[in-house]
Design a protein around this motif. Structure first.
Motif, PDB file in Angstrom:
ATOM      1  N   VAL A  14      55.688  76.637  28.614  1.00  0.00           N
ATOM      2  CA  VAL A  14      56.558  78.083  28.598  1.00  0.00           C
ATOM      3  C   VAL A  14      54.837  78.658  27.346  1.00  0.00           C
ATOM      4  N   LEU A  15      54.825  78.024  26.938  1.00  0.00           N
ATOM      5  CA  LEU A  15      53.917  78.204  25.168  1.00  0.00           C
ATOM      6  C   LEU A  15      52.908  78.439  25.583  1.00  0.00           C
ATOM      7  N   LEU A  16      52.479  77.467  26.672  1.00  0.00           N
ATOM      8  CA  LEU A  16      51.209  77.852  27.289  1.00  0.00           C
ATOM      9  C   LEU A  16      50.761  78.981  28.734  1.00  0.00           C
ATOM     10  N   LYS A  17      51.989  79.455  29.050  1.00  0.00           N
ATOM     11  CA  LYS A  17      52.143  80.362  29.621  1.00  0.00           C
ATOM     12  C   LYS A  17      51.690  82.221  28.840  1.00  0.00           C
ATOM     13  N   ILE A  18      52.329  81.736  27.435  1.00  0.00           N
ATOM     14  CA  ILE A  18      52.420  82.961  27.142  1.00  0.00           C
ATOM     15  C   ILE A  18      51.175  83.289  26.008  1.00  0.00           C
ATOM     16  N   ILE A  19      50.070  81.779  25.999  1.00  0.00           N
ATOM     17  CA  ILE A  19      49.094  81.770  25.582  1.00  0.00           C
ATOM     18  C   ILE A  19      48.611  82.214  26.482  1.00  0.00           C
ATOM     19  N   ALA A  20      48.241  82.141  27.964  1.00  0.00           N
ATOM     20  CA  ALA A  20      47.489  82.160  28.707  1.00  0.00           C
ATOM     21  C   ALA A  20      47.656  83.364  28.833  1.00  0.00           C
ATOM     22  N   ALA A  21      48.760  84.333  29.619  1.00  0.00           N
ATOM     23  CA  ALA A  21      48.877  86.139  29.474  1.00  0.00           C
ATOM     24  C   ALA A  21      49.001  86.673  27.720  1.00  0.00           C
ATOM     25  N   VAL A  26      44.310  90.149  25.958  1.00  0.00           N
ATOM     26  CA  VAL A  26      43.560  90.409  25.223  1.00  0.00           C
ATOM     27  C   VAL A  26      42.077  91.362  25.899  1.00  0.00           C
ATOM     28  N   LEU A  27      41.563  90.430  26.889  1.00  0.00           N
ATOM     29  CA  LEU A  27      40.147  90.450  27.698  1.00  0.00           C
ATOM     30  C   LEU A  27      40.215  91.655  28.813  1.00  0.00           C
ATOM     31  N   LEU A  28      41.735  92.155  28.902  1.00  0.00           N
ATOM     32  CA  LEU A  28      41.619  93.138  29.842  1.00  0.00           C
ATOM     33  C   LEU A  28      41.760  94.285  28.939  1.00  0.00           C
ATOM     34  N   PHE A  29      42.229  94.315  27.744  1.00  0.00           N
ATOM     35  CA  PHE A  29      41.798  95.756  26.915  1.00  0.00           C
ATOM     36  C   PHE A  29      40.553  95.654  26.681  1.00  0.00           C
ATOM     37  N   VAL A  30      39.553  94.733  26.385  1.00  0.00           N
ATOM     38  CA  VAL A  30      38.802  94.846  25.631  1.00  0.00           C
ATOM     39  C   VAL A  30      37.326  94.926  26.976  1.00  0.00           C
ATOM     40  N   ALA A  31      37.998  95.177  28.636  1.00  0.00           N
ATOM     41  CA  ALA A  31      37.346  94.833  29.571  1.00  0.00           C
ATOM     42  C   ALA A  31      37.418  96.686  29.597  1.00  0.00           C
TER      43      ALA A  31
END
Length: 320
Positions: A14-21, A26-31
């Protein structure tokens, strides 16, 4: 035991999924910021309206604005980071031109002037400004400078004493009050910030410096476009890196005793208690000098153009 391991794996998953999300967001925001900046910059570039005239200096184009028909000429230089000096100084220009011809020089990296890779040492900046002034056929003029250009002007008036008839400082910098040293590596993150388009976000979240002042809507729109275009450009970042050395060099210079000097200063500097005393020290040996205090911020020419114009006229009249 197996149950605990299974729970731990589920929690980790769950933690890994949250971090990935979060990483994807963040990447979408920067893009998005990057894309909006590139599209907006291209659109704004097409909307820029030329002003002034271009002169050739060292193979590049430098923009200068000439306004007024007075017998005496004022050469006006901007403070650091001024997005469009020819527009930013407009209220002051309008109050001066009934009596003076005003020439606003936009150094490389400012306004509509080209950028340059030449180091932003005082010597190079002064050489370039003087070349622009010479291209206009000017041989006698009052030098007026805001902020950091006061430091450059100190070198200028010593190199060209037969040309400069007087110096007027608009809350101009003093060599003894040096800026902090900034290394080239310190500005690398700023380039990333700029290249990703976050300078546009910064400006969007900042207060409008022209709100409530005597600028028409079209001029303000132009100023905003040029603020977004020129903010943190490489020429100005190089100037920041060169600034400490320029201040150190300036400490070896002083105004010629026979050069009339007029300072307009903010009466209450928010951070530097020595602001007024250090300016007074600069003119201690001057034969004709005056300090005028204004209840204003650092950009006093925006809010108090009339007082400055009247002060200049009175000061110059006393010299005749």
């Amino acid at each position: 035991m197996t149950s605990n391991v299974s729970k731990a794996r589920k929690i980790l998953s769950v933690l890994l999924k949250i971090i990935a999300a979060l990483a994807i967001l963040v990447l979408l925001f920067v893009a998005t910021v990057f894309a909006v900046d590139r599209i907006s910059s291209a659109s704004e570039q097409k909307k820029l309206q030329p002003y002034g005239q271009q002169v050739t200096v060292d193979g590049k184009q430098m923009n200068v604005l000439v306004q007024g028909d007075g017998e005496e000429t004022i050469v006006l230089l901007p403070g650091y980071g001024n997005a469009a000096p020819g527009l930013d100084f407009q209220p002051l220009i309008d109050t001066l031109t009934p009596d003076y011809r005003v020439v606003v020089v936009e150094p490389f990296g400012y306004g509509l002037s080209d950028p340059t890779d030449v180091e932003r040492t005082t010597e190079n900046i002064v050489n370039e400004i003087h070349a622009a002034v010479q291209s206009l056929g000017l041989d006698r003029y009052i030098l007026m400078a805001h902020s950091i250009s006061g430091l450059y002007s100190l070198d200028y008036v010593n190199r060209y004493p037969r040309e400069v008839t007087a110096f007027v400082g608009l809350d101009s910098s003093v060599p003894s009050l040096s800026e902090q040293k900034i290394e080239a590596s310190d500005v690398a993150p700023i380039r990333w910030f700029r290249d990703l388009g976050f300078d546009r976000v910064q400006l969007k979240l900042s207060a409008d410096p022209y709100e409530g002042l005597a600028y028409d809507e079209q001029t303000v729109e132009q100023l905003h476009r040029l603020m977004r275009r020129n903010m943190y450009n490489d020429t100005q970042l190089n100037e920041v890196v060169s600034m400490f050395g320029n201040f150190q060099a300036g400490q070896q210079q002083s105004f010629p005793a026979d050069l009339p000097v007029l300072f307009f200063l903010q009466a209450h500097h928010p951070a530097v208690a020595e602001w007024i005393p250090e300016h007074e020290k600069q003119i201690a040996n001057s034969e004709q000098a005056e300090v005028m205090l204004l209840d204003a911020n650092h950009y006093l020419y925006r809010s108090h153009p009339q007082e400055i114009a009247e002060g200049v006229r009175a000061f110059m009249q006393e010299l005749k």
